[in-house]
Design a protein around this motif. Structure first.
Motif, PDB file in Angstrom:
ATOM      1  N   THR A 175      43.349  49.409  39.434  1.00  0.00           N
ATOM      2  CA  THR A 175      41.939  49.062  39.304  1.00  0.00           C
ATOM      3  C   THR A 175      41.772  47.595  38.921  1.00  0.00           C
ATOM      4  OG1 THR A 175      41.958  49.819  37.008  1.00  0.00           O
ATOM      5  CG2 THR A 175      41.233  51.393  38.687  1.00  0.00           C
ATOM      6  N   HIS A 176      40.639  47.046  39.309  1.00  0.00           N
ATOM      7  CA  HIS A 176      40.372  45.625  39.109  1.00  0.00           C
ATOM      8  C   HIS A 176      39.052  45.451  38.372  1.00  0.00           C
ATOM      9  CE1 HIS A 176      39.001  41.576  40.902  1.00  0.00           C
ATOM     10  NE2 HIS A 176      39.810  41.359  39.884  1.00  0.00           N
ATOM     11  N   ASP A 177      39.083  44.721  37.262  1.00  0.00           N
ATOM     12  CA  ASP A 177      37.879  44.338  36.544  1.00  0.00           C
ATOM     13  C   ASP A 177      37.875  42.812  36.531  1.00  0.00           C
ATOM     14  OD1 ASP A 177      36.040  43.501  34.673  1.00  0.00           O
ATOM     15  OD2 ASP A 177      36.538  45.054  33.210  1.00  0.00           O
ATOM     16  N   GLU A 178      36.893  42.215  37.164  1.00  0.00           N
ATOM     17  CA  GLU A 178      36.986  40.754  37.348  1.00  0.00           C
ATOM     18  C   GLU A 178      36.937  39.985  36.025  1.00  0.00           C
ATOM     19  OE1 GLU A 178      32.406  39.710  38.735  1.00  0.00           O
ATOM     20  OE2 GLU A 178      33.963  40.082  40.235  1.00  0.00           O
ATOM     21  N   THR A 179      36.532  40.644  34.947  1.00  0.00           N
ATOM     22  CA  THR A 179      36.576  39.937  33.654  1.00  0.00           C
ATOM     23  C   THR A 179      38.028  39.741  33.185  1.00  0.00           C
ATOM     24  OG1 THR A 179      36.373  41.974  32.361  1.00  0.00           O
ATOM     25  CG2 THR A 179      34.325  40.862  32.955  1.00  0.00           C
ATOM     26  N   ASP A 180      38.988  40.435  33.824  1.00  0.00           N
ATOM     27  CA  ASP A 180      40.416  40.230  33.518  1.00  0.00           C
ATOM     28  C   ASP A 180      40.994  39.023  34.250  1.00  0.00           C
ATOM     29  OD1 ASP A 180      41.065  42.300  31.777  1.00  0.00           O
ATOM     30  OD2 ASP A 180      41.424  43.731  33.394  1.00  0.00           O
ATOM     31  N   ASP A 181      40.331  38.532  35.286  1.00  0.00           N
ATOM     32  CA  ASP A 181      40.909  37.453  36.095  1.00  0.00           C
ATOM     33  C   ASP A 181      41.105  36.210  35.221  1.00  0.00           C
ATOM     34  OD1 ASP A 181      40.844  39.281  38.084  1.00  0.00           O
ATOM     35  OD2 ASP A 181      39.197  38.369  39.197  1.00  0.00           O
TER      36      ASP A 181
ATOM     37  N   ARG B 257      45.493  47.746  45.702  1.00  0.00           N
ATOM     38  CA  ARG B 257      44.451  48.757  45.964  1.00  0.00           C
ATOM     39  C   ARG B 257      45.041  50.012  46.561  1.00  0.00           C
ATOM     40  NH1 ARG B 257      40.884  44.576  48.708  1.00  0.00           N
ATOM     41  NH2 ARG B 257      40.565  43.204  46.930  1.00  0.00           N
TER      42      ARG B 257
ATOM     43  N   TYR C  19      45.207  43.376  38.199  1.00  0.00           N
ATOM     44  CA  TYR C  19      44.951  44.797  38.443  1.00  0.00           C
ATOM     45  C   TYR C  19      45.728  45.601  37.407  1.00  0.00           C
ATOM     46  CZ  TYR C  19      42.571  44.273  42.978  1.00  0.00           C
ATOM     47  OH  TYR C  19      41.669  43.987  43.976  1.00  0.00           O
ATOM     48  N   ARG C  20      45.209  46.799  37.093  1.00  0.00           N
ATOM     49  CA  ARG C  20      45.850  47.638  36.084  1.00  0.00           C
ATOM     50  C   ARG C  20      46.089  49.046  36.615  1.00  0.00           C
ATOM     51  NH1 ARG C  20      44.925  45.535  30.635  1.00  0.00           N
ATOM     52  NH2 ARG C  20      43.417  43.834  30.664  1.00  0.00           N
TER      53      ARG C  20
END
Ligand SMILES: CC(C)(COP(=O)(O)OP(=O)(O)OC[C@H]1O[C@@H](n2cnc3c(N)ncnc32)[C@H](O)[C@@H]1OP(=O)(O)O)[C@@H](O)C(=O)NCCC(=O)NCCS
Length: 186
Positions: free
Chosen positions: A150-156, A145, A174-175
């Motif tokens: 950036t974090h999109d929880e659908t990537d987890d 962070r 994170y990307r």
């Protein structure tokens, strides 16, 4: 290419012989290894160091040894590498960090990783760099962070090398994008 990266307080550099004992010590420290499957015995840590050193020398990037200017000659490692397993987001290029415990809490991981990200975008011309860690490793997520990733929880995802039910299996992704203004030199 044999890249040395300098920041205000740090030097990311190729490995030296003297680094190996420091690496062995941090790999045996349960505080450093809390979010890895286990601590490492000397022989395994030495093998890992030899692989990192060889790749660093061959490619000019990889797992850099981290010097603190005017201080510790080996504070840990900052890494750039291809993600070494298959997952929904691969192929992908990742940034990572591991510091000896006495060097936590000074901003070194974020400072070193920011320089590595800039190198990945400016020198290696990657469009995107990811970072990942176990969902329970909040300290590492704070670095992501601070870097502006950036974090999109659908990537987890569930780590494919950890068995179902393992305490570290759930991972966050994170990307960072080359076009993001957070990475000034991109
Ligand atoms: C993950 C890890 C690298 C994070 O290290 P860290 O020192 O907490 O992270 P940073 O370098 O971003 O430092 C931030 C801290 O330094 C503090 N700090 C002190 N001086 C600072 C300065 N001049 N500039 C920036 N931050 C500073 C910040 O306030 C922050 O403190 P806080 O933790 O109390 O909030 C470290 O905990 C670690 O090596 N863990 C074990 C290995 C691991 O889990 N790696 C990730 C696996 S995927």
């Amino acid at each position: 290419m044999n890249a040395i990266i300098e920041t205000a307080r740090l030097i990311l550099r190729p490995w030296r012989d003297a680094d190996v004992d420091e690496w062995v010590a941090m790999s045996a420290d349960p505080r450093v290894m809390e979010f890895f499957a286990s601590t490492q015995e000397r022989a395994d840590a030495e093998t890992a160091a030899a692989v990192m050193r060889e790749r660093m020398d061959r490619n000019g990037f990889g797992w850099w040894a981290l010097d603190v200017k005017g201080g510790a000659s080996f504070a840990g490692v900052i890494a750039l590498q291809d993600v070494p397993f298959e997952a929904p987001f691969t192929p992908a290029f990742e940034v990572g960090w591991r510091l000896a415990h006495e060097h936590w809490g000074r901003g070194y991981a974020t400072e070193g990783a920011r320089a590595a990200l800039e190198f990945a975008f400016a020198e290696l011309q990657h469009e995107e760099v990811v970072a990942m860690t176990a969902a329970v490793n909040l300290r590492s997520q704070m670095v992501m962070r601070r870097l502006g990733m950036t974090h999109d929880e659908t990537d987890d995802f569930d780590h494919p090398r950890l068995a179902p039910g393992h305490r570290l299996r759930r991972h966050v992704l994170y990307r960072a994008s080359r076009h993001d203004r957070a990475f000034s030199s991109s």
